[in-house]
Design an enzyme around this catalytic site. Structure first.
Site, PDB file in Angstrom:
ATOM      1  N   HIS A  24      -1.115 -10.194  -3.636  1.00 38.36           N
ATOM      2  CA  HIS A  24      -1.886  -9.250  -4.452  1.00 38.36           C
ATOM      3  C   HIS A  24      -2.583  -9.932  -5.628  1.00 38.36           C
ATOM      4  O   HIS A  24      -2.573  -9.422  -6.742  1.00 38.36           O
ATOM      5  CB  HIS A  24      -0.973  -8.127  -4.937  1.00 38.36           C
ATOM      6  CG  HIS A  24      -1.675  -6.849  -5.293  1.00 38.36           C
ATOM      7  ND1 HIS A  24      -2.498  -6.736  -6.388  1.00 38.36           N
ATOM      8  CD2 HIS A  24      -1.674  -5.632  -4.701  1.00 38.36           C
ATOM      9  CE1 HIS A  24      -2.954  -5.493  -6.458  1.00 38.36           C
ATOM     10  NE2 HIS A  24      -2.477  -4.800  -5.446  1.00 38.36           N
TER      11      HIS A  24
ATOM     12  N   GLN B 230      -7.286  -4.477   2.302  1.00 40.00           N
ATOM     13  CA  GLN B 230      -7.544  -3.570   1.186  1.00 40.00           C
ATOM     14  C   GLN B 230      -8.456  -4.276   0.201  1.00 40.00           C
ATOM     15  O   GLN B 230      -8.111  -5.328  -0.349  1.00 40.00           O
ATOM     16  CB  GLN B 230      -6.238  -3.161   0.507  1.00 40.00           C
ATOM     17  CG  GLN B 230      -6.403  -2.049  -0.532  1.00 40.00           C
ATOM     18  CD  GLN B 230      -6.446  -0.656   0.082  1.00 40.00           C
ATOM     19  OE1 GLN B 230      -6.194  -0.498   1.284  1.00 40.00           O
ATOM     20  NE2 GLN B 230      -6.746   0.349  -0.717  1.00 40.00           N
TER      21      GLN B 230
ATOM     22  N   TYR C 257      -5.699 -11.098  -8.000  1.00 42.07           N
ATOM     23  CA  TYR C 257      -7.021 -10.641  -8.424  1.00 42.07           C
ATOM     24  C   TYR C 257      -7.883 -11.884  -8.634  1.00 42.07           C
ATOM     25  O   TYR C 257      -7.534 -12.778  -9.404  1.00 42.07           O
ATOM     26  CB  TYR C 257      -6.946  -9.877  -9.743  1.00 42.07           C
ATOM     27  CG  TYR C 257      -6.283  -8.525  -9.666  1.00 42.07           C
ATOM     28  CD1 TYR C 257      -7.029  -7.352  -9.739  1.00 42.07           C
ATOM     29  CD2 TYR C 257      -4.905  -8.417  -9.543  1.00 42.07           C
ATOM     30  CE1 TYR C 257      -6.418  -6.106  -9.695  1.00 42.07           C
ATOM     31  CE2 TYR C 257      -4.286  -7.176  -9.480  1.00 42.07           C
ATOM     32  CZ  TYR C 257      -5.044  -6.026  -9.566  1.00 42.07           C
ATOM     33  OH  TYR C 257      -4.438  -4.794  -9.515  1.00 42.07           O
TER      34      TYR C 257
ATOM     35  N   GLU D  32      -6.509  -7.697  -0.014  1.00 39.88           N
ATOM     36  CA  GLU D  32      -5.096  -7.655   0.360  1.00 39.88           C
ATOM     37  C   GLU D  32      -4.957  -7.480   1.877  1.00 39.88           C
ATOM     38  O   GLU D  32      -5.072  -6.367   2.390  1.00 39.88           O
ATOM     39  CB  GLU D  32      -4.407  -6.502  -0.359  1.00 39.88           C
ATOM     40  CG  GLU D  32      -4.607  -6.471  -1.869  1.00 39.88           C
ATOM     41  CD  GLU D  32      -4.358  -5.095  -2.448  1.00 39.88           C
ATOM     42  OE1 GLU D  32      -3.299  -4.494  -2.149  1.00 39.88           O
ATOM     43  OE2 GLU D  32      -5.231  -4.608  -3.206  1.00 39.88           O
TER      44      GLU D  32
ATOM     45  N   ASN E 296       0.831  -1.199   0.000  1.00 35.49           N
ATOM     46  CA  ASN E 296       0.000   0.000   0.000  1.00 35.49           C
ATOM     47  C   ASN E 296       0.872   1.257   0.000  1.00 35.49           C
ATOM     48  O   ASN E 296       2.003   1.228  -0.478  1.00 35.49           O
ATOM     49  CB  ASN E 296      -0.999  -0.021   1.163  1.00 35.49           C
ATOM     50  CG  ASN E 296      -2.354   0.565   0.761  1.00 35.49           C
ATOM     51  OD1 ASN E 296      -2.428   1.653   0.210  1.00 35.49           O
ATOM     52  ND2 ASN E 296      -3.419  -0.167   1.042  1.00 35.49           N
TER      53      ASN E 296
ATOM     54  N   HIS F   4       3.441   0.031  -2.646  1.00 35.02           N
ATOM     55  CA  HIS F   4       3.822  -1.381  -2.743  1.00 35.02           C
ATOM     56  C   HIS F   4       5.335  -1.592  -2.792  1.00 35.02           C
ATOM     57  O   HIS F   4       5.828  -2.446  -3.535  1.00 35.02           O
ATOM     58  CB  HIS F   4       3.148  -2.029  -3.949  1.00 35.02           C
ATOM     59  CG  HIS F   4       1.660  -2.189  -3.803  1.00 35.02           C
ATOM     60  ND1 HIS F   4       1.032  -2.305  -2.576  1.00 35.02           N
ATOM     61  CD2 HIS F   4       0.665  -2.252  -4.748  1.00 35.02           C
ATOM     62  CE1 HIS F   4      -0.273  -2.444  -2.772  1.00 35.02           C
ATOM     63  NE2 HIS F   4      -0.513  -2.414  -4.069  1.00 35.02           N
TER      64      HIS F   4
END
Length: 337
Positions: free
Chosen positions: A173, A274, A175, A302, A75, A102
């Protein structure tokens, strides 16, 4: 290396292995670049559960951190600056040319990792991060262990040690798209968080810890991803506050595909989560199976320490001291609907 294959060669000429592990009804592919989870499949559901690429060169040019472990600080950190033991440190400013995101332009997602151990259902990757890299004080020794367990569980264990005081905040991370195609706006999701962090126009927390009551950020009851978002299109990129500190493994989220019915629970030790709905994802390369990814093709959950915590002493902290071990565990538990 036995049990692996060469996935590709980096621009710097380094061969990158890929490991395929199986267990608990899952099959996962992990590559030694960015400790990336490249593919994940659940028995009985043909489509991939995560977004990924079939070529290493696409990961090298990727700006969305698809499937990577990010660090040394996941982040954002305002102005890329923080003070530790009275010493101010200037970090890389790779976000808007002003803030750290990051871990910086050459964060952990951009580096080759070594592999120390692997078996049928697990692989352990290692990274040495030298002192001063991206401006961070002290060297860090990092491990990431991916393990598949019964039933349908992907465990990600992140550890780190140091010899000088520093900060450490890592996350995975990936998706997720539990349908395997299309957008995720019809996915149903629940987040076990009673508060979130509002941010300014540059995505930096204002410092307020805001209750979710009466806001579009209240996901304590199951809702569709694409409902009650802010702006012209629904979209989220916010830290949800789970706890005041790292603690025992606890459920933080639940999600379900709109058409597949595939369910995922996320359990974590981390104090923040997150939630990002991928509205800014615009890959230039086709993804797994030749799918053309676009905005909202996948969502991220996250687990991490809260963003900009080094500059907010009342946030959960990311300080790591010599003799201590950073220990982050997150489990993704899948089942067919």
């Amino acid at each position: 290396m036995k049990g692996s294959e060469i996935f590709g060669t980096t621009r710097a000429g380094e061969a990158v292995p890929r490991f395929i592990i199986r267990g608990g009804g899952l099959t996962a592919s992990i590559i030694g670049f960015g400790a990336i989870l490249q593919d994940l499949r659940l028995a009985g559901h043909d489509a991939p559960l995560v977004l990924g690429y079939g070529r290493l060169e696409d990961y090298e040019q990727d700006t969305a951190y698809l499937g990577a472990v990010v660090g040394r600080y996941a982040n954002r950190i305002r102005d890329g600056r923080f003070t530790l033991d009275g010493v101010r440190h200037q970090l890389d400013r790779n976000f808007l040319g002003k803030h750290l995101l990051h871990g910086g332009a050459n964060g952990y997602s951009r580096r080759p990792w070594g592999v120390s151990l692997h078996g049928r259902d697990f692989v352990r990757l290692t990274l040495h991060d030298p002192a001063g890299s991206m401006g961070f004080p002290g060297a860090l020794e990092v491990t990431c262990t991916y393990r598949l367990k019964i039933p349908g569980t992907l465990s990600v264990e992140l550890t780190a040690t140091c010899e000088e005081p520093t900060i450490c905040n890592l996350t995975q991370h990936s998706y997720f798209n539990l349908d395997g195609a299309g957008d995720v706006l019809g996915h149903r999701i629940m987040l076990n968080a009673g508060a979130y962090l509002p941010v300014d126009a540059e995505m930096i927390p204002t410092g307020v810890v805001e209750p979710v009551d009466g806001t579009p950020f209240d996901f304590r009851q199951v809702r569709q991803v694409g409902t009650d978002g802010e702006g012209e299109r629904p979209g989220y990129d916010a830290n949800f506050c789970l706890a005041a500190s790292r603690g025992p493994l606890r459920q933080a989220a639940w999600a379900q595909g709109a058409s597949s019915g595939v369910e995922m629970e996320l359990w974590t030790t981390e104090p923040g989560l997150q939630f990002y709905t991928g509205q800014h994802v615009t890959p230039q390369a086709p993804g797994l199976g030749g799918v053309a990814y676009q905005a909202f093709s996948g969502f991220c959950l996250e687990p991490q320490v809260w963003p900009d915590a080094p500059n907010r002493p009342y946030f959960p902290q990311a300080t790591l001291l010599p003799g201590a071990v950073y220990h982050h565990v997150t489990e993704y538990r899948f089942r067919l609907g």
